[in-house]
Write a protein that holds these residues in place. Structure first.
Motif, PDB file in Angstrom:
ATOM      1  N   CYS A  89     -22.405   5.040  48.377  1.00  0.00           N
ATOM      2  CA  CYS A  89     -23.243   4.538  47.277  1.00  0.00           C
ATOM      3  C   CYS A  89     -22.345   3.931  46.215  1.00  0.00           C
ATOM      4  O   CYS A  89     -21.159   4.250  46.148  1.00  0.00           O
ATOM      5  N   LYS A 109     -23.050   4.201  42.889  1.00  0.00           N
ATOM      6  CA  LYS A 109     -23.058   5.183  41.803  1.00  0.00           C
ATOM      7  C   LYS A 109     -23.794   6.397  42.326  1.00  0.00           C
ATOM      8  O   LYS A 109     -24.614   6.259  43.233  1.00  0.00           O
ATOM      9  N   LYS A 110     -23.540   7.549  41.743  1.00  0.00           N
ATOM     10  CA  LYS A 110     -24.323   8.717  42.171  1.00  0.00           C
ATOM     11  C   LYS A 110     -25.483   8.910  41.191  1.00  0.00           C
ATOM     12  O   LYS A 110     -25.268   9.090  39.980  1.00  0.00           O
ATOM     13  N   CYS A 111     -26.703   8.865  41.694  1.00  0.00           N
ATOM     14  CA  CYS A 111     -27.865   9.059  40.828  1.00  0.00           C
ATOM     15  C   CYS A 111     -27.872  10.504  40.316  1.00  0.00           C
ATOM     16  O   CYS A 111     -27.465  11.417  41.036  1.00  0.00           O
ATOM     17  N   TYR A 156     -30.045  12.683  39.988  1.00  0.00           N
ATOM     18  CA  TYR A 156     -30.899  13.684  40.643  1.00  0.00           C
ATOM     19  C   TYR A 156     -30.493  13.898  42.094  1.00  0.00           C
ATOM     20  O   TYR A 156     -31.094  14.691  42.796  1.00  0.00           O
ATOM     21  N   CYS A 157     -29.469  13.188  42.566  1.00  0.00           N
ATOM     22  CA  CYS A 157     -29.195  13.136  44.011  1.00  0.00           C
ATOM     23  C   CYS A 157     -28.319  14.297  44.477  1.00  0.00           C
ATOM     24  O   CYS A 157     -27.242  14.531  43.933  1.00  0.00           O
ATOM     25  N   PHE A 203     -27.742  14.470  47.974  1.00  0.00           N
ATOM     26  CA  PHE A 203     -27.379  14.100  49.346  1.00  0.00           C
ATOM     27  C   PHE A 203     -25.865  14.019  49.476  1.00  0.00           C
ATOM     28  O   PHE A 203     -25.158  13.858  48.480  1.00  0.00           O
ATOM     29  N   ILE A 260     -22.956  11.956  49.838  1.00  0.00           N
ATOM     30  CA  ILE A 260     -22.558  10.547  49.712  1.00  0.00           C
ATOM     31  C   ILE A 260     -21.163  10.493  49.093  1.00  0.00           C
ATOM     32  O   ILE A 260     -20.672  11.479  48.540  1.00  0.00           O
ATOM     33  N   GLY A 265     -29.246   7.121  53.910  1.00  0.00           N
ATOM     34  CA  GLY A 265     -27.959   7.470  53.305  1.00  0.00           C
ATOM     35  C   GLY A 265     -28.140   8.309  52.066  1.00  0.00           C
ATOM     36  O   GLY A 265     -29.090   9.070  51.955  1.00  0.00           O
ATOM     37  N   GLY A 266     -27.255   8.011  51.144  1.00  0.00           N
ATOM     38  CA  GLY A 266     -26.412   6.853  51.004  1.00  0.00           C
ATOM     39  C   GLY A 266     -27.203   5.552  50.863  1.00  0.00           C
ATOM     40  O   GLY A 266     -28.410   5.533  50.724  1.00  0.00           O
ATOM     41  N   THR A 267     -26.454   4.495  50.924  1.00  0.00           N
ATOM     42  CA  THR A 267     -27.038   3.170  50.752  1.00  0.00           C
ATOM     43  C   THR A 267     -26.570   2.255  51.888  1.00  0.00           C
ATOM     44  O   THR A 267     -25.574   1.539  51.740  1.00  0.00           O
ATOM     45  N   ASN A 288     -31.005  -0.842  48.414  1.00  0.00           N
ATOM     46  CA  ASN A 288     -31.101  -0.857  46.961  1.00  0.00           C
ATOM     47  C   ASN A 288     -31.416  -2.274  46.511  1.00  0.00           C
ATOM     48  O   ASN A 288     -30.943  -3.236  47.126  1.00  0.00           O
ATOM     49  N   ARG A 340     -29.327   4.720  38.111  1.00  0.00           N
ATOM     50  CA  ARG A 340     -29.446   3.764  39.217  1.00  0.00           C
ATOM     51  C   ARG A 340     -28.594   2.540  38.899  1.00  0.00           C
ATOM     52  O   ARG A 340     -28.304   2.263  37.737  1.00  0.00           O
TER      53      ARG A 340
HETATM   54  S1  SF4 Z   1     -28.285   8.325  48.189  1.00  0.00           S
HETATM   55 FE1  SF4 Z   1     -29.858   7.276  47.016  1.00  0.00          FE
HETATM   56  S2  SF4 Z   1     -30.370   8.755  45.428  1.00  0.00           S
HETATM   57 FE2  SF4 Z   1     -28.391   9.395  46.260  1.00  0.00          FE
HETATM   58  S3  SF4 Z   1     -26.842   8.429  44.957  1.00  0.00           S
HETATM   59 FE3  SF4 Z   1     -27.212   7.058  46.664  1.00  0.00          FE
HETATM   60  S4  SF4 Z   1     -28.776   5.624  45.908  1.00  0.00           S
HETATM   61 FE4  SF4 Z   1     -28.789   7.404  44.550  1.00  0.00          FE
END
Ligand code: SF4
Length: 373
Positions: free
Chosen positions: A11, A13-15, A17-18, A20, A22, A59-61, A94, A131
Motif C-alpha cells: 500500500c 499509506k496505511k489507513c 483503521y486497517c 490487514f 500490508i 490486499g493491500g492494493t 484505489n 487514505r
Molecule cells: S489494505 Fe486497504 S485499508 Fe489497508 S492500508 Fe491498504 S488501502 Fe488502506
C-alpha cells in the motif's frame, strides 16, 4: 466450483483503521510475484482439479503494482488450473491508480470486475482515515471505470467518527449517479494494532454512537433499496445479477485457495493461513516450502460457521445443508431459542432456512450468539 484469492500486500499509506497484513516497502515486488507463482504451482492440486470460477486480487492494493504482474499471475493460474470460461476476475483498486492505461491493460489480461475503495467522498474524512486519494480523484475514477467496465463495485464506510447522516446521504446520492452495479458498505470497526485503536485508548477519538451507526446503516439501506439494489449480505448490495461471485463463494462455503503472504485457504475440512511476512514468505517459497499453518475444523466449528455466515446473507441458515453435511437439525435442536427469536420478530423461517427480519438485520451478532452451539 472454486475460487482463488491472491494477496498483494503493498500500500502507499496505511489507513488508520486497517489491520490487514500490508507493507509500504515496494522493494521486493518482483520477488514476491515470483514466490506467488511458485506457490500456485506447488498448490495446483489443492482444489482437486475443481474448475476455477473466480479469481480475486486483494490486499493491500493490487492496483498499485504493474498490470503486467497481474497478467503474469493470471497466466500462471491458467497454466496450472482448470479455469471456467465465464470466470469472474476482480481486482481491488484505489482511486488514484485508475488510469486509462491500467483499465485497458487489466481488461486485456482478463480482469472483468473492479472493486474500488472510495470509503467516503468527504476530503476531511479521507484525510482523517489516512487514505491516499481525495474526492475529486474518487469521482473521476468512478466515471472512468463506468465508461470501460460493466461490472464494478464501490466500497464505502459508515460510522466514521465525525461523519454525519446528511453528509453520508450526499455521498451515496453522488455515487449512485454512476449506477455502480455493486456497493459494499462497511461499518468502521476499530481493531487492535491500528492507529485508531491507539487514538481511542488515548481519548484522541471517540467511537461513533450506536444510535448514529444504525441510523447511517438504515439510511444506506433505504436509499439503495429504492434504487433497486438487493442486499444479499449485510454489507453487500447489488443490482440484479451482479452479486460478487467470489464473496458469495466464501459465504456458501465453497473451497478456495489463498495465495500470497497472510492469505487464507479452505478445502472443506481444513482452514489454513500463510505467514504474514513478505521476506519469510519469499524465502520459504524459494525453497519450495509453503509457509502456512492449518487447523482442522471440528463438527461444532463447521456448524457455527454455517450459522454465523448464513444469518448475514439473503440465503439464510440452511437447515437442509446442516442436516445433510453435518447431521445437525438446528430447527429441532434449538427449537426454544428459535421460537423466542421468532417471537421477538428477529428471525423467520422460510422452508428449511432461517433468515433475519428487518428488525433482526441490525442485531445479527446477537442472533448468531443465541444460535451458536
Ligand atoms: S489494505 Fe486497504 S485499508 Fe489497508 S492500508 Fe491498504 S488501502 Fe488502506
Amino acid at each position: 466450483m472454486s475460487g482463488i484469492y491472491i494477496h498483494i500486500p503493498f500500500c502507499k499509506k496505511k489507513c488508520h483503521y486497517c489491520d490487514f497484513y500490508i507493507t509500504l516497502n515496494k522493494n521486493n515486488v518482483s520477488k514476491l510475484i515470483e514466490a506467488i507463482k511458485f506457490e500456485l504451482i506447488l498448490r495446483k492440486n489443492f482444489l482437486n482439479k475443481n474448475s476455477i470460477e473466480t479469481i480475486y486480487f486483494g490486499g493491500g492494493t493490487p492496483s498499485m503494482i504493474s498490470p503486467n504482474y497481474i497478467g503474469n499471475i493470471i497466466k500462471e493460474i491458467k497454466n496450472n488450473f482448470s479455469v471456467n470460461s465465464n470466470i469472474e476476475i476482480t481486482i481491488e483498486a484505489n482511486p488514484d491508480d485508475i488510469s486509462l492505461d491500467n483499465l485497458l491493460k487489466w481488461k486485456k489480461y482478463g480482469i472483468n470486475r473492479i472493486s474500488l475503495g472510495v470509503q467516503t467522498l468527504n476530503d476531511n474524512l479521507l484525510n482523517f482515515i489516512n487514505r491516499s486519494h481525495n474526492k475529486k480523484t474518487a469521482i473521476a475514477s468512478i466515471k472512468k471505470i463506468s465508461e470501460h467496465y460493466d461490472n464494478f463495485s464501490i466500497d464505502l464506510i459508515y460510522g466514521i467518527p465525525g461523519n454525519r447522516y446528511d453528509k453520508l446521504k450526499n455521498d451515496i446520492k453522488e455515487i449512485i449517479k454512476f449506477n455502480p452495479p455493486h456497493i459494499s458498505a462497511y461499518n468502521l470497526t476499530i481493531e487492535k494494532k491500528t492507529v485508531f485503536y491507539n487514538w481511542l485508548k488515548n481519548n484522541i477519538i471517540k467511537k461513533e454512537k450506536e444510535r448514529e451507526i444504525i441510523k447511517q446503516f438504515n439510511l444506506l439501506k433505504n436509499i439503495l433499496e429504492k434504487e433497486e439494489y438487493i442486499q444479499y449480505e449485510t454489507s453487500s448490495f447489488c443490482k440484479k445479477g451482479y452479486e460478487s461471485k467470489h464473496n458469495s463463494g466464501y459465504w456458501k462455503r465453497k473451497k478456495y485457495l489463498g495465495i500470497g503472504p497472510s492469505a487464507h485457504s479452505f478445502d472443506g475440512k481444513y482452514r489454513s493461513w500463510n505467514i504474514s511476512d513478505n521476506n519469510k514468505y519469499i524465502s520459504a517459497l524459494n525453497k519450495r516450502i509453503i509457509p502456512n499453518t492449518e487447523e482442522k475444523l471440528s463438527k461444532k466449528m463447521k456448524i457455527n460457521e454455517i450459522i454465523m455466515i448464513g444469518i448475514r446473507t439473503k440465503w439464510g441458515i440452511d437447515n437442509k445443508q446442516l442436516i445433510t453435511q453435518l447431521k445437525y437439525d438446528i430447527l429441532k435442536n434449538q427449537k426454544n431459542t428459535i421460537d423466542k427469536l421468532i417471537n421477538d420478530k428477529l428471525i423467520y423461517i422460510n422452508r428449511t432456512k432461517i433468515k433475519a427480519t428487518k428488525k433482526g438485520s441490525i442485531l445479527l451478532d446477537y442472533i448468531a450468539e443465541k444460535l451458536l452451539v
